[in-house]
Motif scaffolding. Structure first.
Motif, PDB file in Angstrom:
ATOM      1  N   ASP A 196       0.841  -1.211   0.000  1.00  0.00           N
ATOM      2  CA  ASP A 196       0.000   0.000   0.000  1.00  0.00           C
ATOM      3  C   ASP A 196       0.869   1.251   0.000  1.00  0.00           C
ATOM      4  O   ASP A 196       0.815   2.065   0.925  1.00  0.00           O
ATOM      5  N   ILE A 197       1.633   1.417  -1.051  1.00  0.00           N
ATOM      6  CA  ILE A 197       2.507   2.586  -1.174  1.00  0.00           C
ATOM      7  C   ILE A 197       1.710   3.733  -1.802  1.00  0.00           C
ATOM      8  O   ILE A 197       1.028   3.545  -2.818  1.00  0.00           O
ATOM      9  N   PHE A 198       1.792   4.906  -1.206  1.00  0.00           N
ATOM     10  CA  PHE A 198       1.100   6.071  -1.745  1.00  0.00           C
ATOM     11  C   PHE A 198       2.006   7.294  -1.603  1.00  0.00           C
ATOM     12  O   PHE A 198       3.046   7.251  -0.942  1.00  0.00           O
ATOM     13  N   ILE A 199       1.613   8.386  -2.254  1.00  0.00           N
ATOM     14  CA  ILE A 199       2.359   9.644  -2.217  1.00  0.00           C
ATOM     15  C   ILE A 199       1.688  10.567  -1.210  1.00  0.00           C
ATOM     16  O   ILE A 199       0.493  10.873  -1.331  1.00  0.00           O
ATOM     17  N   VAL A 200       2.444  10.998  -0.230  1.00  0.00           N
ATOM     18  CA  VAL A 200       1.882  11.784   0.868  1.00  0.00           C
ATOM     19  C   VAL A 200       1.313  13.107   0.363  1.00  0.00           C
ATOM     20  O   VAL A 200       0.253  13.566   0.815  1.00  0.00           O
ATOM     21  N   MET A 234      11.770  10.169   0.255  1.00  0.00           N
ATOM     22  CA  MET A 234      11.394  11.492  -0.257  1.00  0.00           C
ATOM     23  C   MET A 234      12.244  11.818  -1.468  1.00  0.00           C
ATOM     24  O   MET A 234      13.474  11.778  -1.412  1.00  0.00           O
ATOM     25  N   PHE A 235      11.576  12.146  -2.578  1.00  0.00           N
ATOM     26  CA  PHE A 235      12.250  12.555  -3.804  1.00  0.00           C
ATOM     27  C   PHE A 235      12.025  14.055  -3.987  1.00  0.00           C
ATOM     28  O   PHE A 235      10.875  14.520  -4.005  1.00  0.00           O
ATOM     29  N   PHE A 267       7.069   8.835  -0.782  1.00  0.00           N
ATOM     30  CA  PHE A 267       6.466   7.504  -0.888  1.00  0.00           C
ATOM     31  C   PHE A 267       6.547   6.821   0.478  1.00  0.00           C
ATOM     32  O   PHE A 267       7.632   6.728   1.071  1.00  0.00           O
ATOM     33  N   THR A 268       5.416   6.336   0.951  1.00  0.00           N
ATOM     34  CA  THR A 268       5.376   5.648   2.234  1.00  0.00           C
ATOM     35  C   THR A 268       4.159   4.723   2.270  1.00  0.00           C
ATOM     36  O   THR A 268       3.339   4.712   1.335  1.00  0.00           O
ATOM     37  N   SER A 269       4.034   3.961   3.323  1.00  0.00           N
ATOM     38  CA  SER A 269       2.892   3.077   3.534  1.00  0.00           C
ATOM     39  C   SER A 269       2.010   3.667   4.627  1.00  0.00           C
ATOM     40  O   SER A 269       2.504   4.218   5.607  1.00  0.00           O
ATOM     41  N   SER A 271      -0.304  17.179  -6.590  1.00  0.00           N
ATOM     42  CA  SER A 271       0.348  17.202  -5.283  1.00  0.00           C
ATOM     43  C   SER A 271       0.575  18.630  -4.810  1.00  0.00           C
ATOM     44  O   SER A 271       0.677  19.570  -5.610  1.00  0.00           O
ATOM     45  N   ILE A 272       0.659  18.767  -3.497  1.00  0.00           N
ATOM     46  CA  ILE A 272       0.977  20.060  -2.899  1.00  0.00           C
ATOM     47  C   ILE A 272       2.451  20.378  -3.146  1.00  0.00           C
ATOM     48  O   ILE A 272       3.327  19.533  -2.986  1.00  0.00           O
ATOM     49  N   CYS A 273       2.709  21.617  -3.544  1.00  0.00           N
ATOM     50  CA  CYS A 273       4.089  22.055  -3.792  1.00  0.00           C
ATOM     51  C   CYS A 273       4.203  23.520  -3.403  1.00  0.00           C
ATOM     52  O   CYS A 273       3.388  24.354  -3.830  1.00  0.00           O
ATOM     53  N   SER A 274       5.181  23.825  -2.600  1.00  0.00           N
ATOM     54  CA  SER A 274       5.400  25.201  -2.191  1.00  0.00           C
ATOM     55  C   SER A 274       6.074  25.965  -3.333  1.00  0.00           C
ATOM     56  O   SER A 274       7.265  25.800  -3.600  1.00  0.00           O
ATOM     57  N   LEU A 275       5.296  26.779  -4.029  1.00  0.00           N
ATOM     58  CA  LEU A 275       5.761  27.469  -5.233  1.00  0.00           C
ATOM     59  C   LEU A 275       6.161  28.899  -4.907  1.00  0.00           C
ATOM     60  O   LEU A 275       5.444  29.620  -4.216  1.00  0.00           O
TER      61      LEU A 275
END
Length: 456
Positions: A124-128, A238-239, A180-182, A160-164
């Motif tokens: 169950d890997i997802f992107i936070v 974290m990428f 990426f985490t579970s 995804s959320i990104c601080s722009l």
């Protein structure tokens, strides 16, 4: 044989026993009787399919190692107002299933199979940072090797959320994060790793999106901090994705036209102030610049204060200051040609110093027509020079001149007035030149400062 097993049940029992009996290296060897050149009998993997709800481990105290990587294939949208990055990527997962193993030599030389992902246990890997619901297709497949190595590729459209930071628009660079985490398994049950180097992920992603869209990929870095939620510790990778905007569109449509209008506004100072054409020309440029800003407003970010907005405000301010300078010079020329007041001595001395600093000029105004030590032709702003030296009366005029002394006083008064006109006209031209140089200095320093900030 009455007490014997039916043939079909006997085959299933043998298959089940073969799956449950431990083989080499704590693995379970699959019977190759279901393998042939025409395909694979699903019954050979039925025991594996039945274990789908459970994490595939022999000893539950041993965590499952899952290798995570991804390929960024497109950057679809960057929303500066909502601080969102919409991208398309392929998430690559790889792990081992100890219940899957077969001997390729006994199974018609088959080393790899494709199995429907819905029949296997999936991590169950997802992107936070993801803000969208997972819309992954349900009919995906996974590669399974003869040693139980499973490789699963999952396409994802991620918002995804990104601080722009849009301050340097359109020369901005953004740094966004994919974590990426579970959400279920802690470090006691699952550990994350990578089967690829970061530079491999970067090169593959850059080759895919090299010619697509407004953004280009600069690089990818990674970190592997643990995430503590309450008393539970989760593993994560974290990428850090660095992207840069391609500014060509904004340079051509925003900066170049604005630079042309500012250059024309600076050249308009060479129009003679006495002609009365400078003010209408500058007003026309100012209106045209406002229309240009209204038309190009859709290309600018709708939130924040980017540096380009400061640049446009600065250009507009320069054009307004230029118009005010023209109004001031026009007022001075009108004052000089209608009712010129007496020039103060300090201003007269300053005017003399600026007009002839290397000559021996008088430091105070003289009476009559000798106010400046310059010939009449050198005074700007006069259409017809007035003769300041009195003519000698002729024989026929001597009697008239002697009988009308008030005429000589009137001529002297007119000569003094003309002299004041010449002084104020010359002062107006000097102020025009001085303000023009100050305008050029301020414009150059301001634009160079903005360009320097963009380069940083």
């Amino acid at each position: 044989m009455e007490g014997g097993w039916p043939p079909r049940r006997g085959v299933l029992l043998c298959l089940t026993v073969s799956l449950l009996l431990p083989g080499r290296g704590d693995t379970f060897t699959i019977n190759c009787s279901g393998f042939d050149q025409h395909g694979v009998d699903p019954a050979a993997f039925q025991a594996v399919f039945d274990k789908k709800p459970f994490r595939p481990v022999i000893n539950y105290s041993v965590p499952t190692h899952v290798n995570v990587s991804f390929t960024l294939s497109a950057i679809l949208e960057v929303d500066a107002q909502l601080q969102l990055l919409t991208s398309f990527l392929w998430m690559n997962l790889m792990w081992d299933n100890p219940f899957i193993s077969w001997n390729p030599e006994e199974c018609v030389g088959l080393n790899k199979l494709t199995i429907a992902a819905e029949n296997l246990w999936l991590p169950d890997i997802f992107i936070v940072e993801s803000m969208d619901e997972d819309e992954t297709p349900s009919d995906l497949t996974a590669y399974v090797s003869s040693k139980g190595r499973i490789k699963y590729d999952k396409p994802m459209r991620v918002t995804s959320i990104c601080s722009l930071d849009i301050f340097y628009f359109p020369f901005d660079q953004q740094n966004c994060t994919f974590t990426f985490t579970s959400f279920l398994y802690t470090v006691d049950s699952m550990l994350l790793g990578m089967d690829k180097e970061v530079w491999e992920i970067t090169d593959t992603s850059r080759d895919v999106i090299f010619t697509q869209g407004e953004w280009e990929l600069l690089g990818i870095n990674k970190a592997s901090p643990k995430m503590l939620v309450g008393d539970n510790l989760y593993d994560q990778i974290m990428f850090y994705v660095a992207i840069r905007r391609r500014p060509r569109l904004y340079i051509i449509n925003l900066l170049v036209p604005s630079g042309f209008l500012i250059a024309i506004n600076a050249l308009s100072f060479y129009l003679p102030a006495e002609s009365g054409n400078r003010s209408p020309f500058k007003i026309t440029l100012l209106l045209g610049y406002n229309v240009f800003l209204l038309m190009m407003n859709d290309l600018l970010p709708s939130s924040g204060t980017p540096l380009i907005s400061v640049y446009f405000a600065l250009c507009l301010s320069l054009m307004v200051l230029s118009l005010l300078e023209t109004v001031f010079i026009t007022y001075l020329l009108h004052l000089a040609t209608t009712q010129p007041p007496p020039m103060p001595s300090w201003l007269h001395s300053l005017l003399l110093h600026c007009t002839c600093p290397r000559k021996c000029c008088p430091t105070a105004p003289h009476k009559g027509n000798e106010g400046l030590g310059l010939p009449q032709a050198q005074l700007p702003g006069l259409k017809e020079p007035v003769e300041l030296v009195e003519k000698s009366p002729g024989p026929g005029e001597a009697e008239v001149a002697g009988g009308s002394g008030w005429t000589r006083a009137q001529r002297e008064q007119e000569a003094q007035k003309q002299h004041r006109v010449e002084l104020w006209v010359q002062f107006s031209h000097m102020m025009d030149t001085l303000l023009f140089h100050l305008y050029l200095l301020f414009m150059a320093s301001s634009i160079l400062t903005v360009i320097g900030l963009w380069n940083t």
